[in-house]
Design a protein around this motif. Structure first.
Motif, mmCIF file in Angstrom:
data_model
loop_
_atom_site.group_PDB
_atom_site.id
_atom_site.type_symbol
_atom_site.label_atom_id
_atom_site.label_comp_id
_atom_site.label_asym_id
_atom_site.label_seq_id
_atom_site.Cartn_x
_atom_site.Cartn_y
_atom_site.Cartn_z
ATOM 1 N N THR A 203 0.860 -1.195 0.000
ATOM 2 C CA THR A 203 0.000 0.000 0.000
ATOM 3 C C THR A 203 0.888 1.234 0.000
ATOM 4 O O THR A 203 1.849 1.299 0.770
ATOM 5 C CB THR A 203 -0.856 0.045 1.288
ATOM 6 O OG1 THR A 203 -1.661 -1.131 1.343
ATOM 7 C CG2 THR A 203 -1.754 1.276 1.322
ATOM 8 N N SER A 206 0.264 8.287 0.866
ATOM 9 C CA SER A 206 0.793 9.473 0.200
ATOM 10 C C SER A 206 -0.038 10.706 0.518
ATOM 11 O O SER A 206 -1.237 10.611 0.753
ATOM 12 C CB SER A 206 0.789 9.216 -1.318
ATOM 13 O OG SER A 206 1.154 10.369 -2.018
ATOM 14 N N PRO A 209 -2.778 12.866 -3.850
ATOM 15 C CA PRO A 209 -3.774 12.022 -4.521
ATOM 16 C C PRO A 209 -3.433 11.783 -5.994
ATOM 17 O O PRO A 209 -3.746 10.727 -6.541
ATOM 18 C CB PRO A 209 -5.073 12.827 -4.399
ATOM 19 C CG PRO A 209 -4.827 13.879 -3.367
ATOM 20 C CD PRO A 209 -3.356 14.070 -3.235
ATOM 21 N N LYS A 211 -0.822 10.917 -7.321
ATOM 22 C CA LYS A 211 0.155 9.855 -7.585
ATOM 23 C C LYS A 211 -0.468 8.456 -7.612
ATOM 24 O O LYS A 211 0.239 7.469 -7.789
ATOM 25 C CB LYS A 211 1.285 9.905 -6.540
ATOM 26 C CG LYS A 211 2.175 11.146 -6.655
ATOM 27 C CD LYS A 211 3.306 11.139 -5.634
ATOM 28 C CE LYS A 211 4.139 12.412 -5.698
ATOM 29 N NZ LYS A 211 5.121 12.488 -4.585
ATOM 30 N N GLU A 212 -1.803 8.385 -7.434
ATOM 31 C CA GLU A 212 -2.423 7.064 -7.315
ATOM 32 C C GLU A 212 -2.186 6.180 -8.550
ATOM 33 O O GLU A 212 -1.802 5.014 -8.427
ATOM 34 C CB GLU A 212 -3.931 7.187 -7.039
ATOM 35 C CG GLU A 212 -4.583 5.809 -6.959
ATOM 36 C CD GLU A 212 -5.948 5.797 -6.282
ATOM 37 O OE1 GLU A 212 -6.460 6.889 -5.938
ATOM 38 O OE2 GLU A 212 -6.491 4.693 -6.094
ATOM 39 N N ALA A 215 1.308 4.962 -8.648
ATOM 40 C CA ALA A 215 1.568 3.946 -7.620
ATOM 41 C C ALA A 215 1.126 2.585 -8.131
ATOM 42 O O ALA A 215 1.836 1.579 -7.976
ATOM 43 C CB ALA A 215 0.843 4.304 -6.330
ATOM 44 N N LYS A 216 -0.029 2.532 -8.754
ATOM 45 C CA LYS A 216 -0.562 1.265 -9.275
ATOM 46 C C LYS A 216 0.334 0.748 -10.410
ATOM 47 O O LYS A 216 0.607 -0.442 -10.499
ATOM 48 C CB LYS A 216 -2.003 1.447 -9.765
ATOM 49 C CG LYS A 216 -2.983 1.880 -8.652
ATOM 50 C CD LYS A 216 -3.498 0.696 -7.830
ATOM 51 C CE LYS A 216 -4.223 1.078 -6.555
ATOM 52 N NZ LYS A 216 -5.521 1.727 -6.706
ATOM 53 N N HIS A 222 -2.609 -1.071 -3.303
ATOM 54 C CA HIS A 222 -3.569 -0.143 -2.693
ATOM 55 C C HIS A 222 -2.922 1.233 -2.550
ATOM 56 O O HIS A 222 -1.698 1.350 -2.510
ATOM 57 C CB HIS A 222 -4.005 -0.617 -1.301
ATOM 58 C CG HIS A 222 -4.249 -2.095 -1.227
ATOM 59 N ND1 HIS A 222 -5.419 -2.683 -1.612
ATOM 60 C CD2 HIS A 222 -3.427 -3.112 -0.834
ATOM 61 C CE1 HIS A 222 -5.324 -3.993 -1.454
ATOM 62 N NE2 HIS A 222 -4.127 -4.289 -0.985
ATOM 63 N N PHE A 223 -3.796 2.252 -2.413
ATOM 64 C CA PHE A 223 -3.297 3.628 -2.281
ATOM 65 C C PHE A 223 -4.161 4.352 -1.262
ATOM 66 O O PHE A 223 -5.387 4.336 -1.358
ATOM 67 C CB PHE A 223 -3.403 4.322 -3.648
ATOM 68 C CG PHE A 223 -2.743 5.664 -3.709
ATOM 69 C CD1 PHE A 223 -1.394 5.780 -4.017
ATOM 70 C CD2 PHE A 223 -3.471 6.831 -3.470
ATOM 71 C CE1 PHE A 223 -0.777 7.029 -4.096
ATOM 72 C CE2 PHE A 223 -2.860 8.075 -3.540
ATOM 73 C CZ PHE A 223 -1.514 8.172 -3.858
ATOM 74 N N VAL A 225 -4.711 8.045 0.657
ATOM 75 C CA VAL A 225 -4.377 9.474 0.744
ATOM 76 C C VAL A 225 -4.369 9.843 2.227
ATOM 77 O O VAL A 225 -5.399 9.797 2.895
ATOM 78 C CB VAL A 225 -5.407 10.330 -0.031
ATOM 79 C CG1 VAL A 225 -5.040 11.808 0.069
ATOM 80 C CG2 VAL A 225 -5.480 9.886 -1.485
ATOM 81 N N GLN A 231 -10.026 7.763 4.845
ATOM 82 C CA GLN A 231 -9.152 6.723 4.278
ATOM 83 C C GLN A 231 -8.149 6.237 5.325
ATOM 84 O O GLN A 231 -7.844 5.051 5.426
ATOM 85 C CB GLN A 231 -8.396 7.264 3.069
ATOM 86 C CG GLN A 231 -9.270 7.470 1.848
ATOM 87 C CD GLN A 231 -8.434 7.691 0.584
ATOM 88 O OE1 GLN A 231 -7.351 7.142 0.417
ATOM 89 N NE2 GLN A 231 -8.971 8.494 -0.310
#
Ligand code: NAP
Ligand code: ZN
Ligand code: ZN
Length: 347
Positions: A203, A206, A209, A211-212, A215-216, A222-223, A225, A231
């Motif tokens: 996960t 960060s 937001p 950068k989601e 990241a994937k 998972h990400f 914020v 979250q």
């Protein structure tokens, strides 16, 4: 003496600017290599600004160094002219202390020689880093980089890579573990790549937001914020490990609440000021707060070989050395995707 040129800060309040300096002629065990690429680590910025402690000036930063060997001493066994060579954060250490003997030169008890803002083992001669055209290093502190890897994108492995690889290996992070990588910058994105390669469920935590999607793409499952209270609440008590790569002040107690019982919060980021830690953050769930510094030479070579085998390099943005200050400004804003690398041909 070898006439070298580079970019140096003359003091903590002056910008980097071109500077000419001397390096030693290669001795019998030294390798000289001309620098092709040098990664830009947040530690470079911390150190030229005296964020941590008073530095040694003039300072030529840079400890993610890749280049081509141009000269070797008579007794050098591991390298020949034309080889690709790399150097990370260390250029020497005492070699006789307990830690050096255990391949933990990064924790040398007699003071290892940092690649810049440090002293050679005579404890007198300043070291100058990789924002320069050429470097001379004892062969024991020079690493082999596979020609299979993109050279510019492999430079950051020498600090961002080993700094994240080493703790994940030490704590045996892998299949069945939930790993959170806190901060998606230079170190963070390598932490994600290694965490995924080792089989962990990863996960990204960060503040950005935007950068989601990245990241994937890097492989994160998972990400979260961290500025979104809902979250964060949903992630409470869910991680075995947090790899904390954050460069600025942040609330450790808040992030430790995201650990499971027996979870470990591993600090690799080095903010300028100490962080308060409540005993309750540790007691509630028998948690550990730990830290890790770069890696020893043997482990760094192991990491580079692992990267060659698995095709792992950094995601980089190549820059002209003249744009180093723009790169620093963007790094301070968390706007790095995900490592700046200086093309040394622009020096
Ligand atoms: P970087 O590329 O600038 O990444 C740091 C990331 O931290 C940012 O991209 C941002 O990610 C996050 N961040 C920044 N400010 C934050 C804040 N106030 N609160 C929460 N998150 C914040 O830096 P780096 O080169 O990866 O280096 C990271 C740190 O590790 C630095 O302090 C560096 O000196 C240190 N370091 C330590 C070692 C070691 O041996 N232990 C080795 C190398 C570097 P998001 O946008 O995702 O939030
Ligand atoms: Zn670094
Ligand atoms: Zn030592």
């Amino acid at each position: 003496m070898i006439k070298a040129k580079g970019y140096a800060a003359q003091s903590p309040t002056t910008d980097l600017a071109p500077w000419n300096f001397d390096r030693r002629e290669p001795g019998p065990h030294d390798v000289q290599f001309d620098i092709l690429y040098c990664g830009v680590c947040h530690s470079d910025l911390h150190q030229i600004k005296n964020d941590w402690f008073p530095g040694i000036f003039p300072m030529v930063p840079g400890h993610e160094i890749v280049g081509k060997v141009v000269k070797v001493g008579d007794h050098v066994k591991k390298f020949k002219i034309g080889d690709i060579a790399g150097t990370g954060c260390l250029v020497d250490s005492c070699r006789v202390c307990e830690n050096c003997k255990r391949d933990l030169e990064q924790y040398c008890l007699n003071g290892g020689s940092q690649t810049y803002n440090g002293l050679e083992q005579d404890h007198k001669t300043p070291t100058y880093g990789g924002y320069s055209n050429t470097i001379v290093v004892h062969e024991d502190f020079v690493l082999h980089i596979s020609p299979k890897l993109d050279l510019a994108a492999s430079a950051p492995l020498l600090c961002a890579g080993i700094t994240t690889y080493s703790p994940l290996r030490h704590w045996k992070v892998g299949k069945g573990h939930k790993l959170a990588v806190l901060g998606l910058g230079g170190l963070g994105h390598m932490g994600v790549k290694f965490g995924v390669a080792f089989g962990a469920d990863v996960t990204v935590l960060s503040t950005s937001p935007k950068k989601e999607a990245d990241a994937k793409k890097l492989g994160a499952h998972h990400f979260v914020v961290t500025t979104d209270a809902n979250q964060l609440k949903a992630a409470t008590g869910s991680f075995d490990f947090i790899l904390d790569t954050v460069s600025a002040e942040h609330d450790l107690n808040l992030y430790m609440s995201l650990l499971k019982t027996d979870g470990v919060h591993i600090c690799v980021g080095v903010p300028s000021h100490p962080a308060p830690v409540a005993a309750f953050s540790l007691i509630g769930g028998r948690k550990s707060l730990a830290g890790s510094g770069i890696g020893g030479l043997a482990e760094t070579q192991e990491m580079l070989d692992f990267c060659a085998e698995h095709g792992i390099v950094s995601d980089i943005e190549m820059i002209d050395i003249k744009n180093i200050h723009t790169a620093y400004d963007r790094m301070l804003k968390g706007d790095v995707r995900y490592r700046f690398v200086i093309d040394m041909a622009t020096l």
